[in-house]
Design an enzyme around this catalytic site. Structure first.
Site, short mmCIF file in Angstrom:
data_model
loop_
_atom_site.label_atom_id
_atom_site.label_comp_id
_atom_site.label_asym_id
_atom_site.label_seq_id
_atom_site.Cartn_x
_atom_site.Cartn_y
_atom_site.Cartn_z
N HIS A 17 0.93 -1.47 -0.39
CA HIS A 17 -0.24 -0.05 0.30
C HIS A 17 0.47 1.18 -0.27
CE1 HIS A 17 -2.75 3.22 1.86
NE2 HIS A 17 -3.48 2.34 1.17
N ASP A 19 1.04 3.42 1.32
CA ASP A 19 1.16 4.71 2.95
C ASP A 19 2.61 3.51 3.05
OD1 ASP A 19 -0.49 7.24 2.62
OD2 ASP A 19 -2.13 5.37 3.64
N LYS A 20 2.67 2.20 3.81
CA LYS A 20 2.63 1.37 3.69
C LYS A 20 4.59 1.53 3.42
CE LYS A 20 0.87 0.35 7.22
NZ LYS A 20 1.70 0.70 8.93
N GLU A 45 10.38 11.07 7.45
CA GLU A 45 8.92 11.05 6.95
C GLU A 45 9.56 10.55 5.43
OE1 GLU A 45 6.61 10.97 8.88
OE2 GLU A 45 7.59 12.49 10.47
N GLU A 58 15.14 14.89 10.09
CA GLU A 58 15.87 15.62 10.98
C GLU A 58 16.79 14.21 11.41
OE1 GLU A 58 14.36 17.80 13.77
OE2 GLU A 58 14.40 16.41 15.22
N LYS A 168 -5.58 -3.98 0.47
CA LYS A 168 -6.86 -3.94 1.19
C LYS A 168 -6.85 -5.30 2.38
CE LYS A 168 -7.61 0.06 2.07
NZ LYS A 168 -7.99 1.33 1.93
N PHE A 233 -7.74 -3.87 -10.46
CA PHE A 233 -7.10 -3.28 -9.43
C PHE A 233 -6.33 -3.55 -10.54
CE2 PHE A 233 -5.86 -3.30 -4.87
CZ PHE A 233 -5.32 -1.77 -5.20
N ASP A 241 -1.41 6.67 -6.28
CA ASP A 241 -2.41 6.72 -5.29
C ASP A 241 -0.59 7.42 -4.67
OD1 ASP A 241 -3.68 8.46 -3.54
OD2 ASP A 241 -4.56 7.12 -2.53
N ARG A 247 -0.06 6.93 8.15
CA ARG A 247 -0.98 8.20 7.52
C ARG A 247 -2.36 6.72 7.99
NH1 ARG A 247 -2.69 11.00 2.06
NH2 ARG A 247 -1.19 9.14 1.16
N LYS A 248 -1.30 5.77 8.54
CA LYS A 248 -2.42 4.13 8.72
C LYS A 248 -2.52 4.30 9.88
CE LYS A 248 -4.09 3.24 4.83
NZ LYS A 248 -4.08 4.66 4.67
N LYS A 268 10.27 6.65 14.09
CA LYS A 268 10.45 7.87 14.38
C LYS A 268 11.79 6.92 15.79
CE LYS A 268 6.50 10.11 14.61
NZ LYS A 268 5.80 10.61 15.66
N LYS A 272 11.13 8.75 20.81
CA LYS A 272 9.79 9.56 20.76
C LYS A 272 9.21 9.01 21.34
CE LYS A 272 12.86 11.96 17.26
NZ LYS A 272 13.66 11.72 17.42
N ASP A 274 5.61 8.63 20.99
CA ASP A 274 4.99 8.69 20.45
C ASP A 274 4.98 6.88 19.63
OD1 ASP A 274 3.24 10.73 19.75
OD2 ASP A 274 4.32 11.23 18.11
#
Length: 389
Positions: A17, A19-20, A45, A58, A168, A233, A241, A247-248, A268, A272, A274
């Site tokens: 995908h 994003d992945k 990123e 960074e 997906k 597909f 896309d 984003r997931k 990260k 971090k 997160d």
């Protein structure tokens, strides 16, 4: 009163995908820095689109890693399996825009004098565990992941040559008396390399793999199947896309069955919170459930940038607990140091263990001998029981 009979749906996305793809690139770079210097700082990123990848963020670490970032990105894309005209590991343009970590952030995070290492950012993180699967994960996200993992295994092994990297899944689980008992609908959209394949053809390929991943009696004649419901597909991945790192976040965690603090994980380093504190919260919640102190457990922790001690710790046993939640909050703070340094040391997070987390979920995976998925261990069970008394 909680509902006992209901439907709940979660989705997953494959390693291919868009994003992945970006999560994979970002975590590959994190691993390279961790392997070269465990104290490296990385906030990386990626953006991917048609035959183009941009990497920004960074870093603080060896220059040799920075010089190899383009090669690391191409390796990640190749391992996923992208060799298409619109997105190819060899021909994609890759722009690297990484720069040195801000000194303003560094002074808050680094230990100095009598000051311990502080959190790499402010924020709140959640961990969750429940008894719906042996891995103590919610059933819908667990099975949605496993469907795509099985399809990816078949693609990489050569069992099928028909499927592309992008896919997906979505699984709707039926609950009775709060227990998952079956699947009412299954959605699989997967890229296919033969332009002439129909949705029916693709279903005939993927259905056996789907059935392998689900309990035997969960699919019946009433189960709805939606396989490539758009009909075709072929164009997939970043060619079809654009993708972005991070984003997931619901796919990465509990499929919507538990809260999320909002911060992404991939790209990260473990200073971090997160990432690291979300891992710690899952670790603690899983050990609480594994200790048979509750059927479900949600844990929240919160931090301020540059501050080592958590601002708050909250436990919710959702009415299933055998112990007082305020007592458990006290115990959790005793059995594990929840400072950023304490988390990293307890779980051994300064290691190159992150690329493998970039697809199919960060939770519900077996702990590995080299320290991967260390937050899935249940080695705090006895300590928590003893501390409860």
């Amino acid at each position: 009163m909680p509902r006992n009979s209901y439907l709940f749906t979660s989705e997953s996305v494959s390693e291919g995908h868009p994003d992945k793809v970006c999560d994979r690139i970002s975590d590959t770079i994190v691993d390279a820095y961790m392997a070269a210097l465990p104290e490296s700082r990385v906030a990386c990123e990626a953006l991917a689109t048609t035959n183009r990848v941009i990497i920004a963020g960074e870093v603080r670490g060896p220059e040799s890693v920075l010089a190899d970032v383009e090669g690391l990105a191409r390796k990640a894309i190749r391992e996923i399996g992208y060799e298409q005209e619109g997105f190819h590991w060899q021909t994609a343009g890759i722009e690297v825009l990484l720069h040195a970590q801000s000194p303003d952030i560094a002074q808050g995070v680094d230990a100095s004098g009598n000051k311990d290492e502080g959190a790499g950012d402010q924020g709140l993180m959640f961990g969750y565990a429940c008894r719906e699967t042996p891995q103590l994960m919610p059933a819908p996200i667990y099975y949605a992941h496993n469907i795509l993992k099985r399809l990816a295994e078949a693609r990489h092994s050569g069992e099928t040559h028909m499927l592309g990297p992008d896919a997906k899944s979505q699984v709707t689980v039926r609950y009775e008396n709060g227990v998952p008992v079956g699947v009412t609908s299954i959605v699989v959209s997967t890229q296919h390399l033969d332009v002439d394949l129909s949705s029916h053809d693709v279903r005939s390929i993927v259905e056996p793999y789907v059935r392998q991943t689900l309990p035997d009696d969960w699919i019946n004649g009433a189960t709805e199947w939606h396989v490539n419901p758009t009909g075709k597909f072929v164009i997939g991945g970043p060619e079809g896309d654009a993708g972005l790192t991070g984003r997931k976040i619901i796919v990465d965690t509990y499929g919507g069955a538990a809260p999320h603090g909002g911060g992404a994980f991939s790209g990260k380093d473990p200073t971090k919170v997160d990432r690291s504190a979300a891992y710690a919260a899952r670790y603690l919640a899983k050990n609480v459930v594994a200790a048979e102190l509750a059927e479900r457990c949600t844990i929240q922790v919160a931090y301020a940038i540059g501050v080592s001690k958590p601002l708050s710790l909250y436990v919710d046993l959702h009415g299933t607990g055998k112990v007082d939640e305020s007592k458990l909050e006290q115990v959790i703070g005793e059995v594990m140091d929840l400072s950023p340094r304490g988390i990293r040391q307890h779980l051994g997070l300064n290691r190159p263990i992150y690329t493998r987390t970039s697809a199919y979920g960060h939770f519900g995976r077996p702990p590995e001998e080299d320290g991967g998925f260390s937050w899935e261990r249940t080695d705090l069970v006895e300590a928590i029981r003893d501390a409860i008394g």
